[in-house]
Each structure stands twice: as C-alpha cells, then as structure tokens.
Design a protein around this motif. Structure first.
Motif, short mmCIF file in Angstrom:
data_model
loop_
_atom_site.label_atom_id
_atom_site.label_comp_id
_atom_site.label_asym_id
_atom_site.label_seq_id
_atom_site.Cartn_x
_atom_site.Cartn_y
_atom_site.Cartn_z
N ASN A 262 0.84 -1.19 0.00
CA ASN A 262 0.00 0.00 0.00
C ASN A 262 0.89 1.26 0.00
N PHE A 263 1.22 1.75 -1.19
CA PHE A 263 2.15 2.88 -1.29
C PHE A 263 1.46 4.20 -0.93
N ALA A 264 2.20 5.12 -0.33
CA ALA A 264 1.66 6.44 0.03
C ALA A 264 1.52 7.28 -1.23
N SER A 265 0.60 8.26 -1.19
CA SER A 265 0.41 9.14 -2.34
C SER A 265 1.53 10.18 -2.34
N LYS A 266 1.67 10.87 -3.48
CA LYS A 266 2.71 11.89 -3.62
C LYS A 266 2.59 12.96 -2.53
N GLN A 267 1.33 13.35 -2.30
CA GLN A 267 1.08 14.40 -1.32
C GLN A 267 1.46 13.91 0.09
N GLU A 268 1.07 12.68 0.40
CA GLU A 268 1.41 12.11 1.72
C GLU A 268 2.93 12.02 1.87
N ILE A 269 3.59 11.61 0.80
CA ILE A 269 5.05 11.46 0.87
C ILE A 269 5.69 12.81 1.20
N GLY A 270 5.17 13.87 0.58
CA GLY A 270 5.69 15.22 0.84
C GLY A 270 5.72 15.50 2.34
N THR A 271 4.67 15.12 3.05
CA THR A 271 4.59 15.40 4.49
C THR A 271 5.43 14.41 5.30
N VAL A 272 5.30 13.12 4.99
CA VAL A 272 5.94 12.14 5.88
C VAL A 272 7.45 12.08 5.68
N SER A 273 7.95 12.61 4.55
CA SER A 273 9.40 12.51 4.31
C SER A 273 10.14 13.80 4.67
N GLN A 274 9.39 14.79 5.20
CA GLN A 274 9.97 16.14 5.34
C GLN A 274 11.20 16.21 6.26
N TRP A 275 11.34 15.30 7.21
CA TRP A 275 12.46 15.40 8.15
C TRP A 275 13.59 14.40 7.85
N LEU A 276 13.49 13.73 6.73
CA LEU A 276 14.54 12.74 6.41
C LEU A 276 15.69 13.40 5.66
N LYS A 277 16.90 12.87 5.90
CA LYS A 277 18.09 13.42 5.24
C LYS A 277 18.04 13.17 3.74
N GLU A 278 17.74 11.92 3.34
CA GLU A 278 17.75 11.56 1.92
C GLU A 278 16.48 10.81 1.56
N PRO A 279 15.35 11.54 1.49
CA PRO A 279 14.08 10.86 1.27
C PRO A 279 14.03 10.06 -0.03
N GLU A 280 14.87 10.45 -1.00
CA GLU A 280 14.84 9.75 -2.29
C GLU A 280 15.33 8.30 -2.16
N GLN A 281 15.94 7.97 -1.05
CA GLN A 281 16.42 6.59 -0.87
C GLN A 281 15.33 5.63 -0.39
N PHE A 282 14.13 6.18 -0.16
CA PHE A 282 13.09 5.35 0.46
C PHE A 282 11.83 5.27 -0.40
N ASP A 283 11.11 4.13 -0.23
CA ASP A 283 9.72 4.02 -0.67
C ASP A 283 8.88 4.25 0.58
N PHE A 284 7.70 4.84 0.39
CA PHE A 284 6.84 5.09 1.55
C PHE A 284 5.57 4.27 1.42
N ILE A 285 5.33 3.44 2.41
CA ILE A 285 4.11 2.62 2.37
C ILE A 285 3.26 2.94 3.61
N LYS A 286 2.01 2.47 3.53
CA LYS A 286 1.09 2.67 4.64
C LYS A 286 0.71 1.30 5.17
N HIS A 287 0.84 1.12 6.48
CA HIS A 287 0.36 -0.11 7.09
C HIS A 287 -0.73 0.31 8.08
N ASN A 288 -1.97 -0.04 7.79
CA ASN A 288 -3.10 0.60 8.46
C ASN A 288 -2.90 2.11 8.29
N ASP A 289 -2.80 2.88 9.38
CA ASP A 289 -2.59 4.31 9.15
C ASP A 289 -1.15 4.74 9.45
#
Ligand SMILES: C[S@@+](CC[C@H](N)C(=O)[O-])C[C@H]1O[C@@H](n2cnc3c(N)ncnc32)[C@H](O)[C@@H]1O
Length: 405
Positions: A262-289
């Motif tokens: 269950n991959f996160a949407s582009k908009q969600e990724i914008g928020t959840v990746s904001q504090w990471l050093k290198e967000p491009e190294q990650f995929d963002f998924i959702k497990h429940n919420d």
C-alpha cells in the motif's frame, strides 16, 4: 565510556563495573548496547568470511534480544539489509524495541519459525544462527542455570539445533556463509553439529584464523573450524562459533509478488518525508494508518518478505497523519536517517532527560511550540508536542522507566 578495548571488536570495551544502564539516557537513545565480550568475536569471523564492503542480504535467525543484530548492523555496509528474526513473540517485541533504538533503517524484523523461510524467493548471502542451547557457558555468571541442565536436555538441544539448521539451509544462497554459535561447551551441540552439517548438508569449512593471544581454542571437524571461548583462557564467558560455506544447492529466482503493498500518495510522501536526510532513498508505504519508509534499493526483496513472513517492524516507522500534519512515531526519533537540522530539537540535561523517560514533568519554558525532538547529548530520545503552556510527552508508555535515581 571508558574501559579496556575488546581486542576482537573494534568498538567494544570491557566495562570496569556494571553501572545502572536504566539511569543512563544515552542507553535509551541506543547509543550503545551491552553484551558479553566473547560473543563479539562474531565481528572478526564476519570480517574474514564475507566482504563487508559489499551490499549484503543478511539474516540473524535467532535474534532476540538483539546483541548480535545490533552488532551485525553496525558492521554491514549502509546499502545492506538485515532481516532479524525471533520465533518467540514476546522476545520479538523486545528485539524490535532494541533495534528501533539502534536506529538503522535497513532492517526488517520478523517473527517466524525457521521453516517458514523456505517460502521466500530470496536467499541470503549470510545467515547467523546463534542457536538456543544448554547454556553451559553461562553457568559461571548465572549458577541457577545449572538446575536446568541434564544430559537429556543437551541431546534435545542438539536435535533442535539440527532441525533449525536443516530448515534454514535452503534460504542460504549457493556460495553463501552460515555462522553457527552457541554459549555451551559440549561437543554434541558444537563439533558434532558441524560434523552433521558437513555430512547431511554438505557444508564446507572456511579458512579462519584468530590471533593466538586472544586465547580462543581452535577445533576442526571434517575441515570445518570452530572456536571455543573458555573463561579461564579468554577474557569473556563461554562461547562457541564456527562458519561454513554452502557450495551446492540451487539459486532461487526472485518472482513478482502478488500481495500488494500500500504505497503512500505523492502528497502524503511530501509530508511524511519532510524530516529525512535523503528521502529519495526510500519508498513510503502505509500499514493501516502508519507510514513506513523502506530502503528502495531492497524493494523487491522486502516485498517478498512482506508477502511470505510475519513482520513485526520494518524500515523506519515514520508516524501517522492527522489532517495534513505528521504525528511522528518514536521510530523516527531514533533513526539515523532523521535530519536534526530540519526540525525543532530540545536538549535536556541528565535529570530532565530521566524525567522525560519517566513521563514526568520537566522544564519546557524554552521549548518551541509544536513538535520537538527531545535530545540528550544530541541523541534523539523521543518526541514532545508543546501547545502553549502544556507539553504532551510522546515517550511510549511501555518503555517508560520506573526507577528513581
Ligand atoms: C542464544 S539466544 C539468541 C541471542 C541473540 N542472538 C543475541 O545475541 O542477543 C537464542 C534465541 O533462539 C530462540 N529460539 C528458541 N527456540 C527456537 C527455535 N526452535 N528456532 C529458532 N529460534 C529459537 C530463543 O527464543 C532465543 O531468543
């Protein structure tokens, strides 16, 4: 921390005495892990049997509470992936807590029987089997452990160890390395199991040499070297370790998995990746919420593991979204991928940090409004949210320390 160096482990030191780790916030921040010195010889064995500069797929099969896993993670390259498994659920949760605090993002924690690994399509470059054993090497430190010992218990342990080894063998790549260890002295659980590995699984020995000055006693069984730590010869408790190579067997092909992620949407990724050093190294998924960051280099492998094993935790637990705002998870506070410069941090002294860990009051006058990473000596401890004259302490209640100074 000061103490004599452990000769076979670069960052290992002997503590001159046992302090109260509970009362050291740096311990809760995952700045160090406390374990028995002999077992850290795993480092020297790993250095000799695999190329640690390569990106390896490693499995620590019997991993709780996490001594070997934290050590292995510190030795693997940043691009490697460690699967850390524990079959007993309650112990798997302790393992997850320790690995969360250790903070490395390239990890998947599973709660499976060794036989379940045959369901995977991927195979591992290296597998560590720190087997459940009769524990003779611990008798000096814990004399009560002697009450559980009997010749029958030793035989039972040896049979169980063979079953574990047979079950996990197909999950090792041809050419891969299996490291076997116990904290017991008897030959039934050590040398005879190496003989069994050679006869039944066609395992081969690997050339390993330990410095004579360290005091480990070398044995050889059908070309497979093993090393005993005897407490009167080695500065450490009783331990046994050996490494073998798998020469034959077939290589599995990584197939596409049917179970969707269950991959996160582009908009969600914008928020959840904001504090990471290198967000491009990650995929963002959702497990429940819960939003989770997974190292994208290992996408297919992680997908395979998710489809076939029971996952306790994986990658970085980032947090949940409330509207467009991130409610960060403790996993993010400890992560080495967190960029402390991108967020508000609030440094506590020893007394305040202990109060934070007890979920008691501390002085927050100078704290910014909103989310703050609570730090001690610059190390992430957890989160707090200031709303005007109130602070919500987000330290997990089940990790709270309960003793006073
Ligand atoms: C020696 S301890 C592991 C210590 C750990 N490697 C460390 O360094 O912190 C052995 C582990 O094997 C687990 N275990 C027990 N029975 C098992 C089985 N049948 N298969 C796999 N693991 C088992 C135990 O729960 C225990 O956590």
């Amino acid at each position: 921390m000061e103490g004599d160096r452990i000769p076979w482990a670069e960052d290992g030191i002997y503590l001159p005495e046992r302090p109260s780790f509970t009362l050291d916030p740096a311990f809760h921040a995952g700045a160090y892990y406390v374990q028995e010195a002999s077992s850290m010889v795993l480092e020297e064995i790993l250095k000799q049997v695999v190329n640690l500069k390569e990106n390896l797929l490693a499995l620590d099969l019997c991993a709780a509470p996490g001594g070997k896993s934290t050590h292995i993670q510190s030795l693997l390259s940043d691009g490697s992936l460690l699967v850390s498994n524990e079959v007993i659920k309650t112990r798997a949760n302790i393992l997850a807590e320790n690995l969360t605090k250790w903070g490395f993002p390239n990890v998947v924690i599973t709660n499976n029987d060794p036989s379940h690994f045959d369901r995977l399509n991927v195979q591992f470059d290296v597998i560590v089997v720190d087997a459940p054993c009769s524990g003779e090497g611990l008798f000096r430190r814990e004399p009560e452990a002697m009450n559980e010992w009997s010749p029958e218990a030793v035989k039972l342990c040896a049979t169980r160890q063979q079953r574990i080894l047979a079950d996990i063998w197909p999950a090792l790549k041809p050419g891969g390395v299996l490291i076997y260890s116990t904290c017991t002295y008897n030959s039934l659980e050590n040398e005879e199991n190496l003989e069994w590995l050679s006869e039944q699984l066609d395992a081969e020995g690997i050339s390993i040499n330990l410095n004579d000055d360290w005091g480990f006693a070398e044995t050889e069984t059908r070309g497979i070297k093993g090393f005993h730590a005897y407490p009167h010869k080695v500065k450490g408790e009783g331990f046994f370790i050996a490494a073998v190579r798998k020469n034959d067997g077939f290589e599995k092909k990584l197939r596409k998995q049917k179970k969707p992620m269950n991959f996160a949407s582009k908009q969600e990724i914008g928020t959840v990746s904001q504090w990471l050093k290198e967000p491009e190294q990650f995929d963002f998924i959702k497990h429940n919420d819960l939003f989770i960051a997974l190292p994208n280099q290992w996408k297919e492998v992680i997908h395979d593991i998710n489809s076939n094993l029971y996952i306790i935790s994986e990658g970085i637990d980032i947090g949940r979204l409330k509207g467009k705002k991130l409610i960060p998870n403790e996993g993010l506070a400890f992560s080495t991928a967190l960029d402390h410069n991108q967020l508000s941090t609030f440094e506590l002294n020893l007394e305040e940090a202990l109060n934070y860990l007890r979920k008691e009051n501390f002085n927050f006058e100078a704290m910014n409004n909103g989310w703050n990473l609570i730090t001690y000596q610059g190390l992430g401890l957890g989160w707090a949210n200031r709303i005007q004259q109130r602070v919500n302490n987000y330290y997990p209640t089940n990790w709270r320390i309960r003793i006073s100074s």
